[in-house]
Motif scaffolding. Structure first.
Motif, short mmCIF file in Angstrom:
data_model
loop_
_atom_site.label_atom_id
_atom_site.label_comp_id
_atom_site.label_asym_id
_atom_site.label_seq_id
_atom_site.Cartn_x
_atom_site.Cartn_y
_atom_site.Cartn_z
N PHE A 13 8.23 12.60 2.26
CA PHE A 13 9.56 12.76 1.68
C PHE A 13 9.52 12.28 0.29
O PHE A 13 8.59 11.19 -0.06
CB PHE A 13 10.53 11.82 2.72
CG PHE A 13 10.84 12.73 4.00
CD1 PHE A 13 12.29 13.30 4.09
CD2 PHE A 13 9.97 12.51 4.99
CE1 PHE A 13 12.42 13.90 5.26
CE2 PHE A 13 10.40 13.50 6.23
CZ PHE A 13 11.38 14.12 6.27
N ALA A 14 10.64 12.40 -0.31
CA ALA A 14 11.09 11.89 -1.62
C ALA A 14 12.48 11.53 -1.49
O ALA A 14 13.25 12.38 -1.11
CB ALA A 14 10.69 13.03 -2.63
N ALA A 15 12.63 10.27 -1.49
CA ALA A 15 14.08 9.64 -1.64
C ALA A 15 14.42 9.50 -2.97
O ALA A 15 13.97 8.88 -3.92
CB ALA A 15 14.21 8.38 -0.86
N GLU A 16 15.38 10.52 -3.44
CA GLU A 16 15.71 10.20 -4.92
C GLU A 16 17.20 9.91 -5.29
O GLU A 16 18.01 10.49 -4.28
CB GLU A 16 15.46 11.71 -5.78
CG GLU A 16 13.87 12.19 -5.25
CD GLU A 16 12.73 11.00 -5.94
OE1 GLU A 16 13.29 10.29 -7.06
OE2 GLU A 16 11.78 11.29 -5.52
N THR A 17 17.69 9.17 -6.02
CA THR A 17 18.99 8.85 -6.40
C THR A 17 19.38 9.70 -7.73
O THR A 17 20.57 9.38 -7.97
CB THR A 17 19.11 7.37 -6.20
OG1 THR A 17 18.14 6.98 -7.15
CG2 THR A 17 19.04 6.98 -4.88
N PRO A 31 0.80 -1.10 0.18
CA PRO A 31 -0.04 0.09 -0.11
C PRO A 31 0.94 0.95 0.13
O PRO A 31 2.10 1.36 0.61
CB PRO A 31 -0.87 0.07 1.25
CG PRO A 31 0.09 -0.97 2.27
CD PRO A 31 0.62 -1.94 1.43
N ASP A 32 0.51 2.33 -0.86
CA ASP A 32 1.28 3.72 -0.78
C ASP A 32 0.49 4.31 0.31
O ASP A 32 -0.74 4.94 0.40
CB ASP A 32 1.18 4.14 -2.13
CG ASP A 32 1.79 5.61 -2.00
OD1 ASP A 32 1.87 6.38 -0.97
OD2 ASP A 32 2.82 5.89 -3.11
N ILE A 33 1.05 4.53 1.58
CA ILE A 33 0.43 5.05 2.97
C ILE A 33 0.16 6.43 2.51
O ILE A 33 -0.96 7.01 2.81
CB ILE A 33 1.29 4.64 4.33
CG1 ILE A 33 1.46 2.87 4.04
CG2 ILE A 33 0.64 5.28 5.14
CD1 ILE A 33 2.49 2.64 5.08
N LEU A 34 1.22 7.02 2.16
CA LEU A 34 1.05 8.50 2.02
C LEU A 34 0.10 8.91 1.16
O LEU A 34 -0.78 9.80 1.44
CB LEU A 34 2.31 9.16 1.47
CG LEU A 34 2.44 10.72 1.24
CD1 LEU A 34 2.60 11.19 2.70
CD2 LEU A 34 3.81 11.19 0.72
N1 CTP Z 1 5.51 5.77 0.93
C1 CTP Z 1 4.43 5.48 1.48
N2 CTP Z 1 4.28 4.06 1.39
C2 CTP Z 1 5.03 3.32 0.42
C3 CTP Z 1 6.10 3.99 -0.16
C4 CTP Z 1 6.40 5.17 0.18
O1 CTP Z 1 3.68 6.07 2.52
N3 CTP Z 1 4.74 2.04 0.01
C5 CTP Z 1 5.91 7.46 1.31
C6 CTP Z 1 7.20 7.43 2.08
O2 CTP Z 1 7.26 7.45 3.60
C7 CTP Z 1 7.59 9.03 1.70
C8 CTP Z 1 6.70 9.12 0.24
O3 CTP Z 1 5.94 8.05 0.22
O4 CTP Z 1 7.14 10.02 2.40
C9 CTP Z 1 7.65 8.88 -1.02
O5 CTP Z 1 8.65 7.91 -0.89
P1 CTP Z 1 9.53 7.57 -1.90
O6 CTP Z 1 10.21 6.13 -1.63
O7 CTP Z 1 10.22 8.69 -2.21
O8 CTP Z 1 8.60 7.02 -3.21
P2 CTP Z 1 7.71 6.27 -3.64
O9 CTP Z 1 6.53 6.80 -3.66
O10 CTP Z 1 7.80 4.87 -2.98
O11 CTP Z 1 8.16 6.09 -5.18
P3 CTP Z 1 9.24 5.52 -6.13
O12 CTP Z 1 9.84 4.28 -5.02
O13 CTP Z 1 8.85 4.98 -7.20
O14 CTP Z 1 10.38 6.79 -6.42
#
Ligand code: CTP
Length: 404
Positions: free
Chosen positions: A328-332, A309-312
């Motif tokens: 947050f966005a974790a980017e590389t 699930p994408d919680i955010l």
């Molecule tokens: N997040 C979330 N649930 C997930 C994955 C990510 O709530 N299953 C939240 C993270 O806590 C963060 C935000 O979404 O606040 C972005 O996370 P990030 O890892 O940068 O991006 P993703 O949405 O997972 O996208 P991608 O991996 O494709 O870059």
């Protein structure tokens, strides 16, 4: 932990200790206040001295302890301590002490000090459940509360007689956290903040999991910064490599599914929600009950993973009016413009209000390292770059969220 400003101008805290067995725990409280840079003077009552003696209080506070009302009369000590205090803490406060405070009695040094002080007063009651529940005690507590006295605890747990119930003094480190909160900027007072932190771990079998390199430092630092400004903070945490800060309500949620449930259930009661956790994007479709052996698999293995699930995004879809949702966005990506575009896309697609762009890689971004975070607000084309250790960045982020 003592910063340069505190060292020059330490906050002055008077700690009143009254006569309950929890007095021994206040030794830890005083030590923590001193460790964090306060100038602490202890005023034990005569009954408190039957539990812990003057020598201990002097050694721990590093200040003289003269508990008598007629000690140091030439310095007008009975009011001087209260006048110069930035904060008065009474821990433990017995039922008798609560009655004295409510009645404004001044029969001892602690009584005169409290009456002579204009500083905030923080009181940590401790007594047996029956005493705490007594209407006389509750009446005194209500009187103090109406008067603006800050109360912490009592908490539920084991009591001295071996019985258990409400009545235990709040934990010393929690009292210290609250004390520092009262001393500083209290602009987050009354705000309910929900933060996720750490890295989720998704089991493959009883001994293996799919995890990530998150340490939880940023989420924990944000929680601490919010608490210090007076917020009440719930921290939903997966795997952490740092301890939970004192004063938070901690909820353990080790997997993406557990974290989703915890966040969704607490979100409606929260004013600010910060998703700082590194949550799995895919989880194993099935979890083996037994350890998967090489003989069952062979030379290559492609376990099936399904989207977590994408919680955010889920929180964004049900965001309430006035609620502030931060991700947050974790980017590389190596190009800054690509990292920024991806962060802005996440801000929009997940319906967040603020997104914090963190550049991560094997050597950058994990632990309490020097790093840089760029803040993007949905309502503004501008961004804000914040650099420093994660702890200092957390402070600045909380400041930046202040007006939103
Ligand atoms: N997040 C979330 N649930 C997930 C994955 C990510 O709530 N299953 C939240 C993270 O806590 C963060 C935000 O979404 O606040 C972005 O996370 P990030 O890892 O940068 O991006 P993703 O949405 O997972 O996208 P991608 O991996 O494709 O870059």
């Amino acid at each position: 932990m003592v910063d340069a400003d505190q060292a020059r101008n330490p906050p002055v805290i008077v700690v009143g200790v009254t006569g309950g067995i929890a007095a021994y725990k206040s030794v830890t409280l005083v030590r923590e206040l001193v460790r964090r840079g306060a100038d602490v003077t202890v005023i034990p009552t005569a009954s408190a001295l039957r539990f812990v003696g003057v020598a201990t209080w002097e050694a721990i506070s590093r200040n003289p302890v003269q508990p008598g009302l007629f000690d140091g009369v030439a310095e007008v000590r009975h009011v001087a301590l209260g006048q110069r205090a930035d904060l008065v803490v009474i821990a433990p406060a017995t039922a008798h002490a609560l009655a004295q405070l409510a009645g404004g009695f001044a029969a001892d040094l602690l009584g005169t000090t409290v009456l002579a002080s204009k500083a905030p007063l923080l009181v940590a009651p401790a007594m047996h459940t029956e005493m705490w529940d007594n209407p006389a005690v509750q009446h005194n507590v209500a009187t103090l509360s109406d008067r603006g006295v800050h109360l912490i605890g009592p908490i539920t747990g084991e009591l001295t007689g071996g019985d258990s119930g409400v009545g235990r003094m709040a934990e010393p480190l929690d009292i210290a956290e609250r004390a520092f909160g009262l001393l500083g900027d209290q602009s987050w007072s009354g705000r309910r903040v929900l933060i996720s932190a750490g890295g989720t771990r998704e089991a493959i079998d009883p001994v293996r999991f799919i995890g990530n390199r998150s340490t939880g430092v940023m989420g924990v630092a944000l929680a601490r910064a919010a608490i210090q400004r007076g917020a009440s903070v719930t921290l939903v945490h997966a795997h952490l490599e740092v301890p939970l800060p004192a004063g938070v309500v901690g909820i353990s949620a080790g997997t993406a599914a557990q974290m989703r449930d915890a966040m969704v259930s607490h979100a409606p009661d929260s004013d600010v929600i910060i998703m700082a956790a590194a949550v799995a994007d895919w989880v194993p479709e099935t979890v083996s009950d037994t350890k998967i052996a090489k003989r069952d698999i062979g030379e290559t293995w492609a376990p099936v993973l399904v989207r977590a699930p994408d919680i955010l995004a889920e929180l964004g879809a049900v965001k309430g009016p006035g609620q502030l949702l931060v991700g947050f966005a974790a980017e590389t990506a190596s190009k800054a413009s690509e990292r920024e575009a991806s962060a802005r896309a996440k801000l929009a697609s997940k319906n967040a209000d603020v997104i914090l762009l963190n550049t991560v890689g094997e050597a950058v971004g994990f632990g309490d390292v020097e790093t840089a975070v760029t803040i993007f607000f949905n309502a503004s084309p501008q961004s804000l770059l914040v650099e420093g250790t994660k702890t200092s960045i957390a402070e600045r982020l909380v400041e930046a969220l202040q007006d939103r």
